[in-house]
Design a protein around this motif. Structure first.
Motif, PDB file in Angstrom:
ATOM      1  N   ASN A 127       0.839  -1.190   0.000  1.00  0.00           N
ATOM      2  CA  ASN A 127       0.000   0.000   0.000  1.00  0.00           C
ATOM      3  C   ASN A 127       0.878   1.245   0.000  1.00  0.00           C
ATOM      4  OD1 ASN A 127      -2.159   1.688   0.057  1.00  0.00           O
ATOM      5  ND2 ASN A 127      -2.679   1.320   2.195  1.00  0.00           N
ATOM      6  N   THR A 144       1.247   2.659  -5.888  1.00  0.00           N
ATOM      7  CA  THR A 144       0.562   1.383  -6.133  1.00  0.00           C
ATOM      8  C   THR A 144      -0.922   1.456  -5.789  1.00  0.00           C
ATOM      9  OG1 THR A 144       1.180   0.540  -3.958  1.00  0.00           O
ATOM     10  CG2 THR A 144       2.619  -0.032  -5.812  1.00  0.00           C
ATOM     11  N   SER A 145      -1.315   2.320  -4.861  1.00  0.00           N
ATOM     12  CA  SER A 145      -2.738   2.397  -4.519  1.00  0.00           C
ATOM     13  C   SER A 145      -3.539   2.980  -5.675  1.00  0.00           C
ATOM     14  CB  SER A 145      -2.969   3.181  -3.226  1.00  0.00           C
ATOM     15  OG  SER A 145      -2.497   4.494  -3.346  1.00  0.00           O
ATOM     16  N   GLU A 146      -2.975   3.889  -6.460  1.00  0.00           N
ATOM     17  CA  GLU A 146      -3.674   4.425  -7.628  1.00  0.00           C
ATOM     18  C   GLU A 146      -3.841   3.332  -8.694  1.00  0.00           C
ATOM     19  OE1 GLU A 146      -3.049   7.701 -11.170  1.00  0.00           O
ATOM     20  OE2 GLU A 146      -2.043   8.044  -9.249  1.00  0.00           O
ATOM     21  N   SER A 198      -3.855   0.080  -8.154  1.00  0.00           N
ATOM     22  CA  SER A 198      -4.795  -0.899  -7.612  1.00  0.00           C
ATOM     23  C   SER A 198      -6.235  -0.415  -7.739  1.00  0.00           C
ATOM     24  CB  SER A 198      -4.488  -1.191  -6.142  1.00  0.00           C
ATOM     25  OG  SER A 198      -3.212  -1.751  -6.022  1.00  0.00           O
ATOM     26  N   ALA A 199      -6.491   0.848  -7.456  1.00  0.00           N
ATOM     27  CA  ALA A 199      -7.841   1.401  -7.563  1.00  0.00           C
ATOM     28  C   ALA A 199      -8.335   1.343  -9.003  1.00  0.00           C
ATOM     29  CB  ALA A 199      -7.874   2.831  -7.041  1.00  0.00           C
ATOM     30  N   TYR A 243      -9.058  -2.359  -9.857  1.00  0.00           N
ATOM     31  CA  TYR A 243     -10.259  -2.822  -9.150  1.00  0.00           C
ATOM     32  C   TYR A 243     -11.521  -2.278  -9.807  1.00  0.00           C
ATOM     33  CZ  TYR A 243     -13.387  -3.958  -5.315  1.00  0.00           C
ATOM     34  OH  TYR A 243     -14.408  -4.466  -4.566  1.00  0.00           O
TER      35      TYR A 243
END
Length: 104
Positions: free
Chosen positions: A3, A7-9, A11-12, A15
């Motif tokens: 996280n 990487t969160s961008e 992953s979002a 998803y």
């Protein structure tokens, strides 16, 4: 993925497209092979793994069928299901609802 901000961008974005990719067939879930006789079928499943007889599938043991004789069931691939349009539509609908339940 860890996280982290970058990487969160990613992953979002992935998803948000997951349902679309599943519906289009861009990505497909692993084929599941149900082992016969519940937990009693685990030894046979392990033998198949040791002998390299399992590829692109996950083996599933259902404890509730232990002690009963039951033939393994198979989830049809998209190619197999395409020979019967109705069957394919029913399976596609089941897959969609399954994955929608998983991600909600």
């Amino acid at each position: 993925m860890p996280n982290l901000p970058h990487t969160s961008e990613i992953s979002a974005n992935m998803y948000s497209k997951l349902t679309e990719w599943l519906e289009e067939g861009t990505i497909l879930p692993l084929r599941a092979e149900i082992l016969p006789s519940g937990l009693e079928g685990v030894t046979g499943g392990l033998s198949k793994l040791e002998n390299g007889q399992v590829s692109g599938a996950k083996l599933v043991a259902r404890p509730q069928f232990t002690g009963r004789i039951r033939e393994p069931s198979k989830i049809a691939t998209k190619e197999e299901a395409s020979t019967n349009g109705t069957k394919h539509n029913e399976q596609a609908t089941r897959r969609k609802s399954f994955f929608k339940r998983m991600i909600s």
